[in-house]
Design a protein around this motif. Sequence first.
Motif, mmCIF file in Angstrom:
data_model
loop_
_atom_site.group_PDB
_atom_site.id
_atom_site.type_symbol
_atom_site.label_atom_id
_atom_site.label_comp_id
_atom_site.label_asym_id
_atom_site.label_seq_id
_atom_site.Cartn_x
_atom_site.Cartn_y
_atom_site.Cartn_z
ATOM 1 N N ALA A 43 9.865 -5.176 12.419
ATOM 2 C CA ALA A 43 9.056 -4.767 11.274
ATOM 3 C C ALA A 43 9.399 -3.338 10.851
ATOM 4 N N THR A 44 9.591 -2.474 11.834
ATOM 5 C CA THR A 44 9.966 -1.088 11.538
ATOM 6 C C THR A 44 11.287 -1.041 10.798
ATOM 7 N N ALA A 66 11.841 4.488 13.269
ATOM 8 C CA ALA A 66 10.525 5.052 13.590
ATOM 9 C C ALA A 66 10.610 6.574 13.699
ATOM 10 N N SER A 67 9.516 7.232 13.354
ATOM 11 C CA SER A 67 9.466 8.691 13.389
ATOM 12 C C SER A 67 8.750 9.233 14.610
ATOM 13 N N VAL A 114 6.743 5.632 10.473
ATOM 14 C CA VAL A 114 6.248 4.664 11.454
ATOM 15 C C VAL A 114 6.108 5.328 12.822
ATOM 16 N N ILE A 115 4.928 5.181 13.410
ATOM 17 C CA ILE A 115 4.697 5.625 14.786
ATOM 18 C C ILE A 115 4.594 4.376 15.657
ATOM 19 N N VAL A 116 5.516 4.232 16.598
ATOM 20 C CA VAL A 116 5.524 3.083 17.495
ATOM 21 C C VAL A 116 4.478 3.286 18.588
ATOM 22 N N GLU A 175 0.803 -1.222 0.000
ATOM 23 C CA GLU A 175 0.000 0.000 0.000
ATOM 24 C C GLU A 175 0.840 1.279 0.000
ATOM 25 N N ARG A 176 2.096 1.181 0.466
ATOM 26 C CA ARG A 176 2.990 2.338 0.565
ATOM 27 C C ARG A 176 2.283 3.513 1.252
ATOM 28 N N PRO A 177 1.830 3.302 2.488
ATOM 29 C CA PRO A 177 1.097 4.358 3.197
ATOM 30 C C PRO A 177 2.018 5.500 3.617
ATOM 31 N N ASP A 178 1.395 6.620 3.962
ATOM 32 C CA ASP A 178 2.166 7.742 4.497
ATOM 33 C C ASP A 178 2.599 7.456 5.931
#
Length: 218
Positions: free
Chosen positions: A70-71, A105-106, A85-87, A51-54
Motif C-alpha cells: 500500500a505504501t 515510507a517516511s 507514510v509512517i509504518v 483525502e490526500r492527507p498529510d
Amino acid sequence: MGEKAEIRVVIADDHALVRGSFRLLIDHTPGLTCVGEASTGRQAVEVARRERPDVLLMDVRMPKMNGVEATREICQGPHALDTKVIVLTTFDLDEYVVGGFRAGASGFLIKDVPPHELIDGIRTVVAGDRLLAPGPLRRLIEAHVATPDRPVTPLPQITGREREVLVLVAQGFSNDQIASRLGVSMSTVKTHINRLLTKLDGRDRTHLVIAAYESGLR
C-alpha cells in the motif's frame, strides 16, 4: 509562509480498537485532525487518494494488501501522492520495515509508542525530517544487510565529501552535528545531502542510511 495550520491524518489498521485509540488521540491534539480510516491496505490506498492527507499511519500487516504494498502505491509511480507514510508495527525488527522504507515510507514507529512520541513523529515527517531514531535505525538496517551472501550494492559516482556526509548520516548525526564535525556551514551540509538524494534516488535521509549500509559503508 507560516506553519501549517492543520495536519490531516489517515489511520490504516485492521483492528478497530487501534484505529479508535489513534483517532481519539489525534482529534484531541491541537493542529491535527483525522480525515479517514482504513481496515485494509487497499482501503488505505483508496482513502489516501480521496483525502490526500498529510500523513498516513500505516499498519504493516493488513488483509487484501499489506502495508508495504500500500505504501508503494501511495508513494511511488505516476499516481504518487505527497502524503508522508509512517509504518507502524509491533516489533522494532519487523521483517517488513526496511521494505516499507524502500517503498517510500517516511518513518517507522512501534505501535505501543507513547502518545506524545506518536504526535511528535507525525509533526516530524510533515516537517520533512526522518522519524526513526539512530539506534533502532542502525539495528534495522544491520539486520537487513547482515546476511552472509548479500551482494554489495555499489554507490554511483559521489565526491569524497559527499561520501563523508553519507557516512555521518548513516551513523545518525544531525545536520548541525555534521556541520560541526566537518567544519562547514549548515547550508553546505544541506547541499551535499540534496545532491546525495538526487544521485541515490532517495526520498529522505532514511533512504540514504539504507544506501550506505547496502554499499558497505559504516
